[in-house]
Motif scaffolding. Structure first.
Motif, PDB file in Angstrom:
ATOM      1  N   UNK A  60       0.835  -1.202   0.000  1.00  0.00           N
ATOM      2  CA  UNK A  60       0.000   0.000   0.000  1.00  0.00           C
ATOM      3  C   UNK A  60       0.870   1.253   0.000  1.00  0.00           C
ATOM      4  N   UNK A  61       1.953   1.253   0.787  1.00  0.00           N
ATOM      5  CA  UNK A  61       2.848   2.410   0.827  1.00  0.00           C
ATOM      6  C   UNK A  61       3.509   2.637  -0.532  1.00  0.00           C
ATOM      7  N   UNK A  62       3.963   1.554  -1.160  1.00  0.00           N
ATOM      8  CA  UNK A  62       4.586   1.666  -2.477  1.00  0.00           C
ATOM      9  C   UNK A  62       3.571   2.144  -3.505  1.00  0.00           C
ATOM     10  N   UNK A  63       2.358   1.631  -3.419  1.00  0.00           N
ATOM     11  CA  UNK A  63       1.313   2.041  -4.363  1.00  0.00           C
ATOM     12  C   UNK A  63       0.993   3.523  -4.203  1.00  0.00           C
ATOM     13  N   UNK A  64       0.922   3.996  -2.966  1.00  0.00           N
ATOM     14  CA  UNK A  64       0.631   5.410  -2.732  1.00  0.00           C
ATOM     15  C   UNK A  64       1.687   6.287  -3.388  1.00  0.00           C
ATOM     16  N   UNK A  65       2.941   5.920  -3.232  1.00  0.00           N
ATOM     17  CA  UNK A  65       4.025   6.701  -3.841  1.00  0.00           C
ATOM     18  C   UNK A  65       3.934   6.689  -5.362  1.00  0.00           C
ATOM     19  N   UNK A  66       3.669   5.535  -5.923  1.00  0.00           N
ATOM     20  CA  UNK A  66       3.602   5.421  -7.381  1.00  0.00           C
ATOM     21  C   UNK A  66       2.394   6.157  -7.956  1.00  0.00           C
ATOM     22  N   UNK A  67       1.242   5.995  -7.324  1.00  0.00           N
ATOM     23  CA  UNK A  67       0.048   6.673  -7.820  1.00  0.00           C
ATOM     24  C   UNK A  67       0.207   8.187  -7.737  1.00  0.00           C
ATOM     25  N   UNK A  68       0.800   8.678  -6.640  1.00  0.00           N
ATOM     26  CA  UNK A  68       1.005  10.118  -6.496  1.00  0.00           C
ATOM     27  C   UNK A  68       1.952  10.648  -7.566  1.00  0.00           C
ATOM     28  N   UNK A  69       2.992   9.873  -7.853  1.00  0.00           N
ATOM     29  CA  UNK A  69       4.033  10.341  -8.765  1.00  0.00           C
ATOM     30  C   UNK A  69       3.652  10.191 -10.231  1.00  0.00           C
ATOM     31  N   UNK A  70       2.932   9.105 -10.562  1.00  0.00           N
ATOM     32  CA  UNK A  70       2.722   8.772 -11.972  1.00  0.00           C
ATOM     33  C   UNK A  70       1.261   8.734 -12.407  1.00  0.00           C
ATOM     34  N   UNK A  71       0.320   8.842 -11.449  1.00  0.00           N
ATOM     35  CA  UNK A  71      -1.081   8.707 -11.815  1.00  0.00           C
ATOM     36  C   UNK A  71      -1.482   7.251 -11.922  1.00  0.00           C
ATOM     37  N   UNK A  72      -2.766   7.032 -12.179  1.00  0.00           N
ATOM     38  CA  UNK A  72      -3.272   5.661 -12.183  1.00  0.00           C
ATOM     39  C   UNK A  72      -2.789   4.872 -13.395  1.00  0.00           C
ATOM     40  N   UNK A  73      -2.988   5.413 -14.581  1.00  0.00           N
ATOM     41  CA  UNK A  73      -2.707   4.657 -15.797  1.00  0.00           C
ATOM     42  C   UNK A  73      -1.231   4.282 -15.922  1.00  0.00           C
ATOM     43  N   UNK A  74      -0.333   5.217 -15.554  1.00  0.00           N
ATOM     44  CA  UNK A  74       1.102   4.981 -15.752  1.00  0.00           C
ATOM     45  C   UNK A  74       1.726   4.133 -14.655  1.00  0.00           C
ATOM     46  N   UNK A  75       0.981   3.850 -13.621  1.00  0.00           N
ATOM     47  CA  UNK A  75       1.513   3.020 -12.530  1.00  0.00           C
ATOM     48  C   UNK A  75       1.290   1.549 -12.863  1.00  0.00           C
ATOM     49  N   UNK A  76       2.335   0.759 -12.696  1.00  0.00           N
ATOM     50  CA  UNK A  76       2.242  -0.668 -12.986  1.00  0.00           C
ATOM     51  C   UNK A  76       2.375  -1.482 -11.707  1.00  0.00           C
TER      52      UNK A  76
END
Length: 212
Positions: A16-32
């Protein structure tokens, strides 16, 4: 016996912590999910064991972050205190919750998703609404005590919190405005509470305390 369970919880929290960082930085579509797994230090299979889809992971990430911020907005109604005093305290805490930058960053992603894929964002906003039950519960208790007009407490809570969000949430999410500082928050809270009580309050004086 409890070690595997604790390990599972730690892995879930890391995801969840990693996902939060990725979603904040890259948005939903660009996060894998691959990138989330790598950042969390777990396998992609482990990520999918906890969250069957990126949509579910995004939903859980936003809800957990909001819940960690909103936990303070759980003041119980007290009949021995003035309505204004309690509501000012409650809405001030609400302001602090909405000022959390991490939450605002993810909220921007959620709003963007609501525009492009409303069916994806709908469950997120439904769960966030459930997390705002603290204000609704306070209003319900004040109604039961005969100090607020009877009616739908969710409707009343939405009106009250909507006035706060008009200054302390939507401008920040939609236009990148900075969070309100304490001096800016005070008049917004005062006006919102005053308007709410002018319509919903039944009594104007309780135990010698001025109302509203």
């Amino acid at each position: 016996m409890n070690a595997p369970s604790r390990l599972t919880d730690r892995k879930r929290s890391a995801i969840v912590a990693a996902a939060a960082e990725q979603f904040r930085s890259h948005g939903f579509e660009a996060t894998s999910m691959d990138r989330i797994a790598a950042l969390a230090g777990v396998s992609k299979r482990t990520v999918y064991n906890h969250f069957p889809s990126k949509e579910e992971l995004f939903e859980e990430t936003l809800v957990q972050l909001f819940q960690s911020c909103a936990g303070m907005v759980e003041l119980a109604y007290r009949r021995d205190r003035g309505l204004r005093e309690q509501l000012v305290e409650l809405m001030t805490l609400k302001m602090r919750t909405l000022a959390e930058r991490d939450f605002l960053d993810l909220a921007r992603v959620a709003v963007a998703e609501a525009i492009h894929a409303p069916e994806r964002a709908l469950p997120v906003f439904a769960r966030l609404g459930e997390r705002e039950e603290g204000v609704t519960a306070w209003i319900r208790a004040a109604q039961a005590d005969g100090r607020l007009k009877p009616g739908d407490p969710t409707f009343a809570a939405t009106l009250l919190q909507g006035q706060i969000k008009a200054f302390a949430f939507w401008p920040q999410v939609a236009m990148g405005a900075p969070p309100l500082d304490p001096a800016e928050q005070e008049p917004v809270v005062d006006a919102a509470v005053s308007m709410f009580l002018s319509y919903f309050a039944v009594e104007r004086s309780v135990s010698g305390a001025a109302e509203p």
